[in-house]
Design a protein around this motif. Structure first.
Motif, PDB file in Angstrom:
ATOM      1  N   LEU A 134      41.416  39.347  54.412  1.00 21.14           N
ATOM      2  CA  LEU A 134      41.573  40.563  53.611  1.00 21.14           C
ATOM      3  C   LEU A 134      41.175  40.279  52.166  1.00 21.14           C
ATOM      4  O   LEU A 134      41.705  39.351  51.543  1.00 21.14           O
ATOM      5  CB  LEU A 134      43.026  41.045  53.667  1.00 21.14           C
ATOM      6  CG  LEU A 134      43.335  42.329  52.901  1.00 21.14           C
ATOM      7  CD1 LEU A 134      42.569  43.528  53.474  1.00 21.14           C
ATOM      8  CD2 LEU A 134      44.844  42.598  52.915  1.00 21.14           C
ATOM      9  N   LEU A 135      40.228  41.071  51.651  1.00 21.32           N
ATOM     10  CA  LEU A 135      39.748  40.915  50.277  1.00 21.32           C
ATOM     11  C   LEU A 135      39.723  42.261  49.577  1.00 21.32           C
ATOM     12  O   LEU A 135      39.540  43.304  50.208  1.00 21.32           O
ATOM     13  CB  LEU A 135      38.325  40.342  50.263  1.00 21.32           C
ATOM     14  CG  LEU A 135      38.151  38.935  50.795  1.00 21.32           C
ATOM     15  CD1 LEU A 135      36.669  38.590  50.897  1.00 21.32           C
ATOM     16  CD2 LEU A 135      38.871  37.928  49.910  1.00 21.32           C
ATOM     17  N   VAL A 136      39.890  42.214  48.261  1.00 26.03           N
ATOM     18  CA  VAL A 136      39.769  43.402  47.421  1.00 26.03           C
ATOM     19  C   VAL A 136      38.734  43.127  46.335  1.00 26.03           C
ATOM     20  O   VAL A 136      38.604  42.008  45.864  1.00 26.03           O
ATOM     21  CB  VAL A 136      41.115  43.808  46.773  1.00 26.03           C
ATOM     22  CG1 VAL A 136      42.134  44.192  47.815  1.00 26.03           C
ATOM     23  CG2 VAL A 136      41.651  42.717  45.870  1.00 26.03           C
ATOM     24  N   ARG A 137      37.979  44.185  45.986  1.00 24.27           N
ATOM     25  CA  ARG A 137      37.093  44.079  44.814  1.00 24.27           C
ATOM     26  C   ARG A 137      37.897  44.607  43.635  1.00 24.27           C
ATOM     27  O   ARG A 137      38.360  45.752  43.647  1.00 24.27           O
ATOM     28  CB  ARG A 137      35.803  44.874  45.000  1.00 24.27           C
ATOM     29  CG  ARG A 137      34.782  44.542  43.901  1.00 24.27           C
ATOM     30  CD  ARG A 137      33.385  45.024  44.238  1.00 24.27           C
ATOM     31  NE  ARG A 137      33.292  46.449  44.333  1.00 24.27           N
ATOM     32  CZ  ARG A 137      33.173  47.275  43.282  1.00 24.27           C
ATOM     33  NH1 ARG A 137      33.135  46.804  42.060  1.00 24.27           N
ATOM     34  NH2 ARG A 137      33.101  48.573  43.479  1.00 24.27           N
ATOM     35  N   ARG A 138      38.077  43.741  42.647  1.00 22.20           N
ATOM     36  CA  ARG A 138      38.972  44.038  41.533  1.00 22.20           C
ATOM     37  C   ARG A 138      38.445  45.181  40.675  1.00 22.20           C
ATOM     38  O   ARG A 138      37.286  45.176  40.280  1.00 22.20           O
ATOM     39  CB  ARG A 138      39.201  42.781  40.706  1.00 22.20           C
ATOM     40  CG  ARG A 138      39.865  41.670  41.538  1.00 22.20           C
ATOM     41  CD  ARG A 138      40.188  40.446  40.726  1.00 22.20           C
ATOM     42  NE  ARG A 138      41.012  40.764  39.589  1.00 22.20           N
ATOM     43  CZ  ARG A 138      42.335  40.891  39.612  1.00 22.20           C
ATOM     44  NH1 ARG A 138      42.990  40.718  40.732  1.00 22.20           N
ATOM     45  NH2 ARG A 138      43.000  41.181  38.519  1.00 22.20           N
TER      46      ARG A 138
ATOM     47  N   GLY B  35      35.223  43.815  39.252  1.00 19.95           N
ATOM     48  CA  GLY B  35      34.003  43.867  40.035  1.00 19.95           C
ATOM     49  C   GLY B  35      33.827  42.708  41.002  1.00 19.95           C
ATOM     50  O   GLY B  35      32.928  42.730  41.830  1.00 19.95           O
ATOM     51  N   LEU B  36      34.681  41.693  40.906  1.00 17.86           N
ATOM     52  CA  LEU B  36      34.582  40.527  41.779  1.00 17.86           C
ATOM     53  C   LEU B  36      35.567  40.654  42.936  1.00 17.86           C
ATOM     54  O   LEU B  36      36.593  41.321  42.824  1.00 17.86           O
ATOM     55  CB  LEU B  36      34.875  39.245  40.991  1.00 17.86           C
ATOM     56  CG  LEU B  36      33.973  38.984  39.784  1.00 17.86           C
ATOM     57  CD1 LEU B  36      34.423  37.731  39.057  1.00 17.86           C
ATOM     58  CD2 LEU B  36      32.515  38.891  40.202  1.00 17.86           C
ATOM     59  N   TRP B  37      35.254  39.984  44.029  1.00 18.36           N
ATOM     60  CA  TRP B  37      36.107  39.995  45.211  1.00 18.36           C
ATOM     61  C   TRP B  37      37.123  38.870  45.143  1.00 18.36           C
ATOM     62  O   TRP B  37      36.812  37.763  44.700  1.00 18.36           O
ATOM     63  CB  TRP B  37      35.264  39.855  46.471  1.00 18.36           C
ATOM     64  CG  TRP B  37      34.435  41.077  46.741  1.00 18.36           C
ATOM     65  CD1 TRP B  37      33.167  41.320  46.301  1.00 18.36           C
ATOM     66  CD2 TRP B  37      34.819  42.228  47.489  1.00 18.36           C
ATOM     67  NE1 TRP B  37      32.748  42.554  46.740  1.00 18.36           N
ATOM     68  CE2 TRP B  37      33.736  43.126  47.468  1.00 18.36           C
ATOM     69  CE3 TRP B  37      35.985  42.571  48.176  1.00 18.36           C
ATOM     70  CZ2 TRP B  37      33.785  44.357  48.117  1.00 18.36           C
ATOM     71  CZ3 TRP B  37      36.019  43.800  48.828  1.00 18.36           C
ATOM     72  CH2 TRP B  37      34.937  44.687  48.790  1.00 18.36           C
ATOM     73  N   SER B  38      38.335  39.155  45.596  1.00 21.94           N
ATOM     74  CA  SER B  38      39.403  38.158  45.637  1.00 21.94           C
ATOM     75  C   SER B  38      40.437  38.584  46.674  1.00 21.94           C
ATOM     76  O   SER B  38      40.319  39.663  47.262  1.00 21.94           O
ATOM     77  CB  SER B  38      40.068  38.022  44.261  1.00 21.94           C
ATOM     78  OG  SER B  38      40.919  36.896  44.238  1.00 21.94           O
TER      79      SER B  38
ATOM     80  N   ALA C 230      41.567  51.166  49.742  1.00 24.36           N
ATOM     81  CA  ALA C 230      41.650  50.717  48.350  1.00 24.36           C
ATOM     82  C   ALA C 230      42.605  51.599  47.559  1.00 24.36           C
ATOM     83  O   ALA C 230      42.573  52.819  47.666  1.00 24.36           O
ATOM     84  CB  ALA C 230      40.276  50.729  47.699  1.00 24.36           C
ATOM     85  N   GLY C 231      43.461  50.958  46.794  1.00 26.57           N
ATOM     86  CA  GLY C 231      44.400  51.672  45.945  1.00 26.57           C
ATOM     87  C   GLY C 231      44.743  50.827  44.740  1.00 26.57           C
ATOM     88  O   GLY C 231      44.367  49.660  44.654  1.00 26.57           O
ATOM     89  N   ASP C 232      45.447  51.391  43.781  1.00 25.56           N
ATOM     90  CA  ASP C 232      45.932  50.677  42.606  1.00 25.56           C
ATOM     91  C   ASP C 232      44.809  49.918  41.913  1.00 25.56           C
ATOM     92  O   ASP C 232      43.877  50.526  41.417  1.00 25.56           O
ATOM     93  CB  ASP C 232      47.106  49.773  43.009  1.00 25.56           C
ATOM     94  CG  ASP C 232      47.897  49.258  41.813  1.00 25.56           C
ATOM     95  OD1 ASP C 232      47.802  49.870  40.738  1.00 25.56           O
ATOM     96  OD2 ASP C 232      48.596  48.252  41.954  1.00 25.56           O
TER      97      ASP C 232
ATOM     98  N   GLU D 291      37.531  48.413  46.068  1.00 22.24           N
ATOM     99  CA  GLU D 291      37.167  48.413  47.480  1.00 22.24           C
ATOM    100  C   GLU D 291      38.049  47.398  48.177  1.00 22.24           C
ATOM    101  O   GLU D 291      38.599  46.494  47.535  1.00 22.24           O
ATOM    102  CB  GLU D 291      35.711  47.983  47.689  1.00 22.24           C
ATOM    103  CG  GLU D 291      34.670  48.927  47.155  1.00 22.24           C
ATOM    104  CD  GLU D 291      33.270  48.390  47.401  1.00 22.24           C
ATOM    105  OE1 GLU D 291      32.865  48.314  48.584  1.00 22.24           O
ATOM    106  OE2 GLU D 291      32.610  48.038  46.425  1.00 22.24           O
ATOM    107  N   VAL D 292      38.147  47.529  49.492  1.00 19.13           N
ATOM    108  CA  VAL D 292      38.925  46.579  50.282  1.00 19.13           C
ATOM    109  C   VAL D 292      38.245  46.415  51.634  1.00 19.13           C
ATOM    110  O   VAL D 292      37.654  47.361  52.156  1.00 19.13           O
ATOM    111  CB  VAL D 292      40.391  47.050  50.435  1.00 19.13           C
ATOM    112  CG1 VAL D 292      40.482  48.396  51.102  1.00 19.13           C
ATOM    113  CG2 VAL D 292      41.238  46.027  51.142  1.00 19.13           C
ATOM    114  N   LEU D 293      38.291  45.191  52.164  1.00 21.88           N
ATOM    115  CA  LEU D 293      37.708  44.936  53.482  1.00 21.88           C
ATOM    116  C   LEU D 293      38.281  43.663  54.083  1.00 21.88           C
ATOM    117  O   LEU D 293      38.885  42.862  53.391  1.00 21.88           O
ATOM    118  CB  LEU D 293      36.177  44.838  53.412  1.00 21.88           C
ATOM    119  CG  LEU D 293      35.534  43.783  52.499  1.00 21.88           C
ATOM    120  CD1 LEU D 293      35.611  42.381  53.064  1.00 21.88           C
ATOM    121  CD2 LEU D 293      34.064  44.140  52.303  1.00 21.88           C
TER     122      LEU D 293
END
Length: 138
Positions: free
Chosen positions: A24-28, A35-38, A102-104, A108-110
């Motif tokens: 599970l990753l989110v784009r900040r 803009g980066l994924w973490s 995606a929230g908060d 994006e989330v994937l």
């Protein structure tokens, strides 16, 4: 005379793998790392346990409910005026069929498999750190 040490900010990160061993990753959406994924995560609120913090952060950023598990690793990140002391916890999904939204703080989330992760622009040292801890997607 020595310079004052920057304040330490307690933070958490969630290591969440789905049934296909995708991470599970989110784009900040915000700095640091806009803009980066973490991995999902954030600050521990006063009086909050790291387990409660990671469960709250995952819910806020992805809409997924998780149960916090064991500590996977810990890293300190220089934020310039502060130092982020991040404890990453293994988390299990409470509803395996739920889809992240995606929230908060997430743009994006994937769930990423190894090939997808290799093509993403991630926060500094994320992939190397997770690899060292043995928690990269399978």
């Amino acid at each position: 005379m020595t310079a004052a040490e920057p304040p330490v900010v307690p933070c958490v990160g969630a290591i969440v793998l789905d049934g296909a061993r995708r991470l599970l990753l989110v784009r900040r959406r915000n700095d640091p790392g806009r803009g980066l994924w973490s991995v999902p995560g954030g600050r521990v609120e006063p009086g909050e346990t790291v387990a409660a913090a990671v469960e709250r952060e995952v819910l806020e950023e992805t809409g997924l409910r998780v149960r916090a598990g064991a500590e996977v690793g810990r890293i300190r990140i220089d934020g310039g005026t502060v130092v982020y002391d991040v404890v990453d916890l293994a988390c299990s999904l409470l509803d395996a069929g739920a889809r992240p939204v995606a929230g908060d703080d997430a743009a994006e989330v994937l769930f990423a498999d190894a090939a997808t992760l290799a093509g993403l622009t991630c926060t500094p040292r994320l992939v190397e750190t997770l690899g060292g801890w043995g928690v990269l997607p399978g």
